[in-house]
Design a protein around this motif. Structure first.
Motif, PDB file in Angstrom:
ATOM      1  N   THR A   1      34.861  35.461  36.669  1.00  0.00           N
ATOM      2  CA  THR A   1      34.694  36.709  37.421  1.00  0.00           C
ATOM      3  C   THR A   1      33.335  36.787  38.108  1.00  0.00           C
ATOM      4  OG1 THR A   1      33.837  37.833  35.500  1.00  0.00           O
ATOM      5  CG2 THR A   1      36.178  37.970  35.866  1.00  0.00           C
TER       6      THR A   1
ATOM      7  N   MET B   1      38.654  37.981  45.365  1.00  0.00           N
ATOM      8  CA  MET B   1      38.588  39.077  44.402  1.00  0.00           C
ATOM      9  C   MET B   1      39.870  39.119  43.562  1.00  0.00           C
ATOM     10  SD  MET B   1      36.572  42.189  45.933  1.00  0.00           S
ATOM     11  CE  MET B   1      34.846  42.126  45.616  1.00  0.00           C
ATOM     12  N   PHE B   2      40.998  38.832  44.203  1.00  0.00           N
ATOM     13  CA  PHE B   2      42.268  38.737  43.468  1.00  0.00           C
ATOM     14  C   PHE B   2      42.189  37.633  42.419  1.00  0.00           C
ATOM     15  CE2 PHE B   2      46.562  36.740  43.446  1.00  0.00           C
ATOM     16  CZ  PHE B   2      47.207  37.733  42.751  1.00  0.00           C
TER      17      PHE B   2
ATOM     18  N   ALA C   1      39.516  36.586  40.974  1.00  0.00           N
ATOM     19  CA  ALA C   1      38.662  37.064  39.883  1.00  0.00           C
ATOM     20  C   ALA C   1      39.477  37.908  38.911  1.00  0.00           C
ATOM     21  CB  ALA C   1      37.491  37.869  40.447  1.00  0.00           C
ATOM     22  N   GLY C   2      40.372  38.751  39.458  1.00  0.00           N
ATOM     23  CA  GLY C   2      41.231  39.557  38.582  1.00  0.00           C
ATOM     24  C   GLY C   2      42.161  38.700  37.751  1.00  0.00           C
ATOM     25  N   ILE C   3      42.761  37.663  38.396  1.00  0.00           N
ATOM     26  CA  ILE C   3      43.636  36.743  37.662  1.00  0.00           C
ATOM     27  C   ILE C   3      42.866  36.050  36.543  1.00  0.00           C
ATOM     28  CG2 ILE C   3      44.930  34.578  37.859  1.00  0.00           C
ATOM     29  CD1 ILE C   3      46.543  36.381  39.233  1.00  0.00           C
TER      30      ILE C   3
ATOM     31  N   LEU D   1      35.004  45.301  42.443  1.00  0.00           N
ATOM     32  CA  LEU D   1      36.235  45.455  43.232  1.00  0.00           C
ATOM     33  C   LEU D   1      36.227  46.781  43.991  1.00  0.00           C
ATOM     34  CD1 LEU D   1      38.843  44.061  40.730  1.00  0.00           C
ATOM     35  CD2 LEU D   1      38.575  43.304  43.060  1.00  0.00           C
TER      36      LEU D   1
ATOM     37  N   GLY E   1      34.077  36.934  41.907  1.00  0.00           N
ATOM     38  CA  GLY E   1      33.826  38.311  42.338  1.00  0.00           C
ATOM     39  C   GLY E   1      32.685  38.397  43.333  1.00  0.00           C
TER      40      GLY E   1
ATOM     41  N   GLY F   1      43.944  42.794  41.953  1.00  0.00           N
ATOM     42  CA  GLY F   1      42.768  42.438  41.166  1.00  0.00           C
ATOM     43  C   GLY F   1      42.308  43.591  40.302  1.00  0.00           C
TER      44      GLY F   1
ATOM     45  N   ALA G   1      42.019  43.704  36.205  1.00  0.00           N
ATOM     46  CA  ALA G   1      40.754  44.046  35.544  1.00  0.00           C
ATOM     47  C   ALA G   1      40.964  45.242  34.624  1.00  0.00           C
ATOM     48  CB  ALA G   1      39.677  44.349  36.586  1.00  0.00           C
TER      49      ALA G   1
END
Lengths: 141, 86
Positions: free
Chosen positions: A38, A18-19, A21-23, B43, A42, B16, B20
């Motif tokens: 993502t 998930m991290f 996906a944020g990056i 998330l 994700g 995350g 986002a």
């Protein structure tokens, strides 16, 4: 004890994806690359977290519920990403300047909102069809 | 040991979420914001699942189901609106 280790490992892996996906959301150069990073990272992260929850509780009812969420996520994430990508492309969001190939270019008829196999004449295309020319970011459109 | 691992897991999820949210604030196009919202809801679902395990509360998982459904419907609605707008 063993299941406890397994739960923590799965949780850690899920949180890490998930991290990522944020990056990817922050660092990827255009909308379509962001979406590809993502949607996949994700979903995988959420799936791993849910799997860890199923192992942790070890109850039939909860496992069923968790598997239902995982199946639902895996079915809907690609559908949602596809719909957003399609709408964004026809809305004129520009591709990354390093893009090599754009198979949809010139196949969208603006008057009927439909894709066609034959090439569409210039005057019936979108005025700012997604391409390699850069469109200004929209703040109020 | 387990406490430190929980800190790492929740910190990764928070990072995350921050990334986002930055994308949601920066755009630059409307679809960028829509996919940022989609990622934020996934998330948030991960957060809820992590808390359900951390505090041993299986009832929280129902919230995760609802959030997954709502986020899908929201994204599809936004996509439909974008496609009509052109």
């Amino acid at each position: 004890m063993l299941s406890e280790i397994l739960v923590m490992a799965l949780m850690l892996a899920g949180a890490f994806f998930m991290f990522l996906a944020g990056i990817g959301m922050m660092r990827m150069p255009d909308l379509f690359l962001r979406m590809s990073s993502t949607a996949k990272a994700g979903t995988l992260g959420a799936g791993l977290l849910l799997l860890a929850a199923a192992i942790h509780f070890g109850d039939f009812a909860i496992t069923t519920r968790v598997l239902a969420i995982i199946v639902f996520l895996m079915l809907t994430a690609p559908v949602a990403a596809h719909m957003i990508g399609r709408a964004a492309y026809f809305d004129g969001v520009p591709l990354w300047k390093g893009t090599v190939r754009d198979d949809l270019r010139g196949h969208y008829r603006a008057s009927t909102h439909a894709l066609e196999t034959d090439s569409i004449p210039e005057e019936d295309r979108l005025p700012d069809e997604a391409g390699f020319e850069v469109r200004k970011p929209d703040l109020d459109r | 040991m387990t406490d430190a691992l929980w800190t790492v897991i929740l910190a990764l999820l928070s990072a995350g979420l921050i990334f986002a949210f930055l994308r949601l604030a920066r755009g630059p196009y409307l679809p960028d914001r829509v996919i940022a919202l989609d990622l934020i809801s996934i998330l948030a679902m991960g957060f809820i699942v992590a808390y359900a395990v951390r505090f041993n509360q299986p009832n929280f998982l129902d919230v995760a189901i609802i959030l997954a459904i709502i986020s899908f419907l929201g994204t599809v609605a936004f996509a439909y609106y974008l496609e009509r707008r052109v």
